[in-house]
Scaffold this motif. Structure first.
Motif, PDB file in Angstrom:
ATOM      1  N   ILE A 104      85.389  18.587  65.350  1.00 44.42           N
ATOM      2  CA  ILE A 104      85.417  19.641  66.370  1.00 44.42           C
ATOM      3  C   ILE A 104      84.900  20.941  65.745  1.00 44.42           C
ATOM      4  CG2 ILE A 104      87.306  18.587  67.657  1.00 44.42           C
ATOM      5  CD1 ILE A 104      89.188  20.648  66.383  1.00 44.42           C
ATOM      6  N   GLU A 105      84.492  21.859  66.599  1.00 41.50           N
ATOM      7  CA  GLU A 105      83.831  23.058  66.084  1.00 41.50           C
ATOM      8  C   GLU A 105      84.738  23.888  65.177  1.00 41.50           C
ATOM      9  OE1 GLU A 105      80.796  25.631  68.473  1.00 41.50           O
ATOM     10  OE2 GLU A 105      82.470  26.955  68.017  1.00 41.50           O
ATOM     11  N   ASP A 106      86.024  23.934  65.475  1.00 45.16           N
ATOM     12  CA  ASP A 106      86.966  24.723  64.668  1.00 45.16           C
ATOM     13  C   ASP A 106      86.811  24.432  63.186  1.00 45.16           C
ATOM     14  OD1 ASP A 106      87.785  23.873  67.182  1.00 45.16           O
ATOM     15  OD2 ASP A 106      89.850  24.491  66.857  1.00 45.16           O
ATOM     16  N   GLY A 107      86.663  23.145  62.865  1.00 44.49           N
ATOM     17  CA  GLY A 107      86.607  22.729  61.476  1.00 44.49           C
ATOM     18  C   GLY A 107      85.374  23.248  60.757  1.00 44.49           C
ATOM     19  N   ARG A 108      84.336  23.549  61.543  1.00 46.62           N
ATOM     20  CA  ARG A 108      83.096  24.058  60.929  1.00 46.62           C
ATOM     21  C   ARG A 108      83.207  25.533  60.576  1.00 46.62           C
ATOM     22  NH1 ARG A 108      79.651  21.805  65.720  1.00 46.62           N
ATOM     23  NH2 ARG A 108      81.040  20.007  65.931  1.00 46.62           N
ATOM     24  N   TYR A 109      84.203  26.228  61.138  1.00 50.20           N
ATOM     25  CA  TYR A 109      84.371  27.657  60.869  1.00 50.20           C
ATOM     26  C   TYR A 109      85.648  27.972  60.111  1.00 50.20           C
ATOM     27  CZ  TYR A 109      80.242  28.664  63.536  1.00 50.20           C
ATOM     28  OH  TYR A 109      78.945  28.731  63.946  1.00 50.20           O
TER      29      TYR A 109
END
Lengths: 342, 342
Positions: free
Chosen positions: A281-286
């Motif tokens: 999920i995108e959260d993990g990329r930031y």
């Protein structure tokens, strides 16, 4: 406030198009040029035409609407999936009605049993509570596609990631870094928790292959797959004195919760504890560190779900009977980021 | 495959209940006991009854379905809101059809102009692109409630947070910490970006009140309100040599992106740069540092939106005419976490 019933023909006449074209616009089909659509919509507006759509659709046996039932809309994985399903459905001229089951068995059953069958042409269901037996006993024959690993060998088409292999890959990655005390967060006691069971199996398989002992004190059960569950599970693990040097979390939200606990308590990631999630999920990329994760091909999952369903819907019209259930495996990859390499 | 048409009466007879009760079950109304619902559903299954719902609903002028149109489902703020709207609607016996507009003006217009008017009794729309003029020109008279600050003084009920006051409060909090170079990330050139304009106004008002100079080099425009936009905006700000000692980001996703850039480049938060977001999404509660933010009362927003709409729908039936548009302000609070106090 009575009024004369305006018909399709009146709209067609005013717009200067065929009745079929008006019908296509009204049904939201895509094979209408924007110019024609604009003309027809202007005529509809001028005449204040209210299409008696439902009656006509019932006659045709179709509404152009499919339902997508997911456990929770604010789980990022499902939100991303919903966006992709809506986008793919739109390309095919289908409207998506989104249903939130809250992972309740009763609600999932209601959906699978044709609640709103009058309204929808097909159903994409991501079950968390229903068993294969529940689904086999399903009486409603609205075309259905299942997502996820909850129900194998069920009576419906099924889009899935190979959870055992993916979990094995994630765990082997941690072992290859030289980690020896690899914990797992995400086990579930619930007999219905199939995806948890499969990921646990893949984790244990990897430990065996890497020649690492299976230590059940490093396997932490959770109730749900939310950030809070991951944070609490990590705290319990640390409190028990079983500090691991790596953790495989069964989804990214659990991993982000575990990460928070580790950093809060002064453990460095990945220095002291390396961390892998699942879902991308995108959260993990930031996050800092960014999260290493198993990335299922969500675009493929959403696209296949809609396509299989549309195919089912078409076959139903032609054959009026069931076709054999298909199981489609979708690719995944391990995405290495800072939480295991920083 | 022809079959005898099974009617409501047949189901009622088999279940031993009134036709009205069967109708309530079929329509998914809540005021049916679970036991009765089970009995009616068993009878429906046994008789393979397919309710001719649409025709009856058209006669009654209602479908029991409302639409919720949001820009993007995988923006956590909208996903949380969707979950709350679905929950509230369910309590009222309403089904929610969720629509994703992609913040496209064309799509928003289509929704507002009664696309699917035959299907829905009401619409909750969170517009990003439509102007007040667009909405004033709306011809469709399906009851509608607007969310967010895009359109003020519009022709519809409107649920909103006081953005100027909330942004002012966030900025004053940073000033009260002694920060002197407070940047703002989230300005938008687009004339349509009303919420951005209001938050910018609140930010500037707070600077004036705190006796700080307004430095336009510290105001960073963005295209969207995603994590990537926040990360890029922060990088541009640092690259320009304008290192701030605090940043007010116009939503949490921007703040989480900005946080990532700051940490990646070795700036401590809040030591060197304090950070405030807006929305209070769950991600911010698990980030390290946790994110200080403006927390709008999302429960109230969702509840009011559904209640106002249901009220409109009822009034429409009674009066058949428009009632004056209401604007309801929802409370918010500043939640102080580690990104300004760690």
């Amino acid at each position: 406030m009575e009024r004369v019933r305006v018909g399709l023909k009146d709209v067609a006449r005013l717009a200067g198009v065929s009745v079929k074209t008006v019908s296509n616009v009204v049904n939201g089909y895509v094979h209408v040029t924007p110019a024609t659509r604009t003309r027809v919509e202007a005529a509809i507006k001028e005449l204040d035409y209210r299409p008696n759509l439902s009656a006509r659709n019932l006659r045709q046996g179709r509404t152009g609407i499919i339902a997508l039932a997911v456990p929770e809309l604010d789980i990022p994985y499902f939100a991303e999936l919903a966006r992709l399903v809506v986008a793919r459905a739109e390309e095919r001229g289908l409207t998506v009605l989104i249903d939130q089951t809250g992972a309740s068995k009763e609600r999932e059953q209601l959906v699978a049993e044709g609640f709103r069958a009058h309204l929808i042409d097909g159903l994409i269901l991501s079950p968390l509570a229903l068993t294969p037996e529940d689904l086999a006993a399903r009486m409603d024959n609205t075309p259905m596609v299942l997502l996820g690993e909850r129900v194998y060998e069920g009576p419906a088409d099924h889009v899935v990631v190979d959870n055992v292999a993916a979990a094995r890959k994630a765990t082997l990655h941690l072992a290859a870094l030289g980690r020896r005390r690899i914990a797992a967060i995400g086990a579930q006691d619930d007999a219905a928790a199939e995806s948890s069971r499969l990921r646990l199996a893949g984790y244990r398989q990897a430990l065996r292959e890497a020649g690492l002992p299976a230590d059940d004190r490093l396997v932490v059960p959770v109730r749900d797959y939310h950030r809070a569950d991951g944070a609490h599970a990590m705290a319990r693990l640390l409190d028990s004195g079983q500090t691991p040097d790596a953790v495989f979390c069964f989804n990214d939200l659990l991993a982000l919760g575990a990460l928070r606990t580790l950093l809060e308590r002064g453990h460095s990631v990945p220095g002291e504890v390396a961390l892998v999630g699942f879902d991308d999920i995108e959260d993990g990329r930031y996050a800092t560190p960014t999260l290493t994760t198993i990335s299922p091909d969500k675009q493929a999952i959403a696209g296949l779900a809609v396509d299989l369903l549309a195919d089912r819907m078409a076959k139903r019209v032609v054959q009026g009977s069931r076709v054999e259930a298909r199981e489609i495996r979708v690719p995944y990859r391990l995405v290495i980021r800072e939480s295991t390499s920083g």
